[in-house]
Design an enzyme around this catalytic site. Structure first.
Site, PDB file in Angstrom:
ATOM      1  N   TYR A  59       0.820  -1.210   0.000  1.00 29.79           N
ATOM      2  CA  TYR A  59       0.000   0.000   0.000  1.00 29.79           C
ATOM      3  C   TYR A  59       0.859   1.268   0.000  1.00 29.79           C
ATOM      4  CZ  TYR A  59      -3.973  -3.005   1.187  1.00 29.79           C
ATOM      5  OH  TYR A  59      -4.939  -3.979   1.182  1.00 29.79           O
ATOM      6  N   LYS A 105       3.579 -15.243   1.746  1.00 25.53           N
ATOM      7  CA  LYS A 105       3.605 -16.156   0.592  1.00 25.53           C
ATOM      8  C   LYS A 105       5.068 -16.340   0.203  1.00 25.53           C
ATOM      9  CE  LYS A 105       0.648 -16.944  -2.272  1.00 25.53           C
ATOM     10  NZ  LYS A 105      -0.074 -18.227  -2.566  1.00 25.53           N
ATOM     11  N   ASP A 142      -2.821 -17.931   1.541  1.00 29.30           N
ATOM     12  CA  ASP A 142      -4.022 -18.537   0.951  1.00 29.30           C
ATOM     13  C   ASP A 142      -4.508 -19.698   1.813  1.00 29.30           C
ATOM     14  OD1 ASP A 142      -1.610 -19.688   0.232  1.00 29.30           O
ATOM     15  OD2 ASP A 142      -2.322 -20.451  -1.690  1.00 29.30           O
ATOM     16  N   ASP A 178      -5.025  -7.053   5.981  1.00 29.22           N
ATOM     17  CA  ASP A 178      -6.258  -6.335   5.646  1.00 29.22           C
ATOM     18  C   ASP A 178      -7.376  -7.350   5.401  1.00 29.22           C
ATOM     19  OD1 ASP A 178      -8.030  -4.410   4.890  1.00 29.22           O
ATOM     20  OD2 ASP A 178      -6.947  -3.753   3.108  1.00 29.22           O
ATOM     21  N   ASP A 204     -10.435  -8.988   8.258  1.00 27.33           N
ATOM     22  CA  ASP A 204     -11.867  -8.865   7.957  1.00 27.33           C
ATOM     23  C   ASP A 204     -12.535 -10.238   7.926  1.00 27.33           C
ATOM     24  OD1 ASP A 204     -11.893  -6.164   7.886  1.00 27.33           O
ATOM     25  OD2 ASP A 204     -12.504  -5.960   5.796  1.00 27.33           O
TER      26      ASP A 204
END
Ligand code: NAD
Length: 376
Positions: A143, A194, A227, A251, A255
Site C-alpha cells: 500500500y 507467501k 491462501d 487487511d 476482515d
C-alpha cells in the site's frame, strides 16, 4: 488521587459520540469505585472537525494526540462529507493520526462469546470459544511501496504498478509485538506470508524465524501461506492464537476473522507505535465499525465494540488487566442475561438501547465489584 495516564478522546461522527458516551460512564465508574482515574481531554476528528475547523484533524489536536498516553476514537465519516476531496475527507483525519503517531501494528481480536455464538455464519462447533488476535503490519508493504502509479506504455497499453517491499526493521518490530502478545495469551504465533512465490515473503519468514530463535524460543512459532490461512480460518479457526502478517494479507484476513464473530458492533481494535526509551508506545484504540449513519442519533448502536476497545487500552497502554477483565466479564454477564442491542438481537432476547446496555453493564460492574470486596 493522581491520574493513571493521559487520555485523548476523539468521538468523531455518527454513532461515535453515542458509543463513546458509554465509555465515559465506565471511566467515571472506575474513578469512583476502583480509584483508577485518567486525565481526560476531548477533541474533534473527522466530519465534526471539518465543520468546526475546516480540516479533519487540526495540528493542535494532533499535538495533543502526540502528548497523550493513549487516544480513544469513536468513528469518522458520513454522507454529509462524501463529496469533499479525498485528502480533506473525514477519513483523512484518521489516516493522518495513524501515520503521524507511527502506528505500525494493528491488533484485531476476533472472539466469539458463548451468548452470541448463533450470530456467527459458521457452525457453533467450529467457533465456540474462538479467541484469536490478528497483528497486521500497518505502515509498510504494497500500500505504500514505491514505485507506484499508472503509466502509459504506448499503443493504448497502460500499466498499473504497486510495489511490495519490506525491510528487516519493519518485519522485526511487528513480529515482536506478536510474540509479546502471545506470551500474555496462549503462547503461540502463526506467521503468514507467501514465501513460496514472493521474495518479500521469503525475507519475512527468515526474519521472523531468526527473531524467534534469538529472543522468543519459549513461544511456539508456525508459518503458513496466506491462501492456506484464509482457508484454515474458516475450516478450523481455533487452531490459531496470534497471527502476524503484512499489510495486504492482514487487511483481508482480519476482515475474514471478524466475520467469524458475525457482528461488527462487537469488534474492537488497537494500533500501536514503537516503544520510546521508557517503554511507552503511542497507541490508538477504536472499534472496527464506522460511523453507521443509518442508525446515528437514535440511541440504538451497540456500544460493546467501543467498550472492548477501551479494555484493550486498559491492558496495552496502562497494564490495568484486572479492570479490563472486570469490564469484559460484565459485558458477558449482560449478554448471558439476554440483553441485546438491535444488531445482535435474537429470538427470545430483550432488545435494548445503547444507554440501557450501558446501564446494565454498570450494574454488572457494581455487582462484580461488591463480590470482589466481599471476597477480599
Ligand atoms: P459502518 O461500520 O459504519 O456500518 C455498516 C453497517 O453496520 C451499518 O448497517 C451499521 O448500522 C451497522 N453498524 C456498525 N456499527 C454498529 C454498531 N456499533 N451497532 C449497531 N450497528 C452497527 O460502515 P459503512 O456503512 O460502510 O460506513 C459508514 C461511514 O463510516 C462511512 O463514511 C465510512 O467511510 C465510515 N467508516 C469509518 C470507519 C472508521 O472511523 N474507522 C470505519 C469504517 C467506515
Amino acid at each position: 488521587m493522581s491520574a493513571n495516564g493521559k487520555l485523548l478522546i476523539l468521538s468523531g461522527d455518527g454513532i461515535g459520540p453515542e458509543v463513546v458516551r458509554q465509555v465515559r460512564r465506565v471511566i467515571d465508574w472506575l474513578a469512583r469505585r476502583r480509584g483508577v482515574s485518567f486525565d481526560v481531554a476531548e477533541g474533534l476528528v473527522g466530519g465534526a472537525a471539518i465543520d468546526a475547523d475546516g480540516v479533519p484533524l487540526t495540528d493542535a489536536t494532533l499535538a495533543r494526540a502526540q502528548e497523550a498516553d493513549a487516544v480513544l476514537l469513536g468513528a469518522v465519516g458520513g454522507p454529509k462529507w462524501d463529496k469533499i476531496d479525498f485528502d480533506r475527507r473525514p477519513e483523512a483525519g484518521l489516516l493522518r493520526l495513524r501515520k503521524d503517531l507511527g502506528l505500525f501494528a494493528n491488533l484485531r481480536p476476533a472472539m466469539v462469546m458463548d451468548a452470541l455464538i448463533d450470530a456467527s455464519p459458521l457452525k457453533a462447533d467450529i467457533v465456540r470459544g474462538l479467541d484469536i488476535m490478528i497483528v497486521r503490519e500497518l505502515t509498510g508493504g504494497v500500500y505504500f511501496g514505491e514505485p507506484r502509479g499508472i503509466r502509459d506504455l504506448g499503443d493504448g497499453v497502460r500499466q498499473g504498478l504497486n510495489t511490495q517491499v519490506y525491510t528487516t526493521p519493519e518485519i522485526v518490530r511487528v513480529a515482536k509485538v506478536a510474540f509479546d502478545l502471545a506470551r500474555q495469551r496462549k503462547n503461540s504465533v502463526c506467521s503468514v506470508e507467501k514465501a513460496n512465490v514472493m521474495e518479500s515473503g521469503r525475507l519475512w519468514r527468515e526474519e521472523v524465524t531468526r527473531l524467534h530463535a534469538e529472543e522468543y524460543s519459549d513461544v511456539e512459532l508456525s508459518h503458513m501461506y496466506a491462501d492456506n490461512c484464509a482457508m484454515q480460518l474458516v475450516r478450523n479457526p481455533r487452531q490459531f492464537d496470534v497471527i502476524v502478517t503484512d499489510n495486504l494479507f492482514g487487511d483481508m484476513l482480519s476482515d475474514e476473522a471478524a466475520m467469524l464473530t458475525g457482528s461488527l458492533g462487537m469488534l474492537p481494535s488497537a494500533s500501536l507505535g514503537q516503544p520510546d526509551a521508557n517503554g511507552r508506545r503511542k497507541a490508538l484504540y477504536e472499534p472496527v465499525h464506522g460511523s453507521a449513519p443509518d442508525i446515528a442519533g437514535r440511541d440504538v448502536a451497540n456500544p460493546v465494540a467501543m467498550l472492548l476497545s477501551f479494555t484493550m487500552m486498559l491492558r496495552y497502554s496502562f497494564g490495568l488487566n484486572g479492570e479490563a477483565e472486570m469490564i469484559e466479564q460484565s459485558i458477558q454477564k449482560v449478554l448471558n442475561g439476554g440483553m441485546r442491542t438491535a444488531d445482535v438481537m435474537a429470538p427470545g432476547m430483550a432488545r435494548c438501547s445503547t444507554t440501557v446496555m450501558g446501564d446494565a453493564i454498570l450494574r454488572a460492574l457494581d455487582k462484580l465489584h461488591a463480590t470482589t470486596l466481599a471476597a477480599a
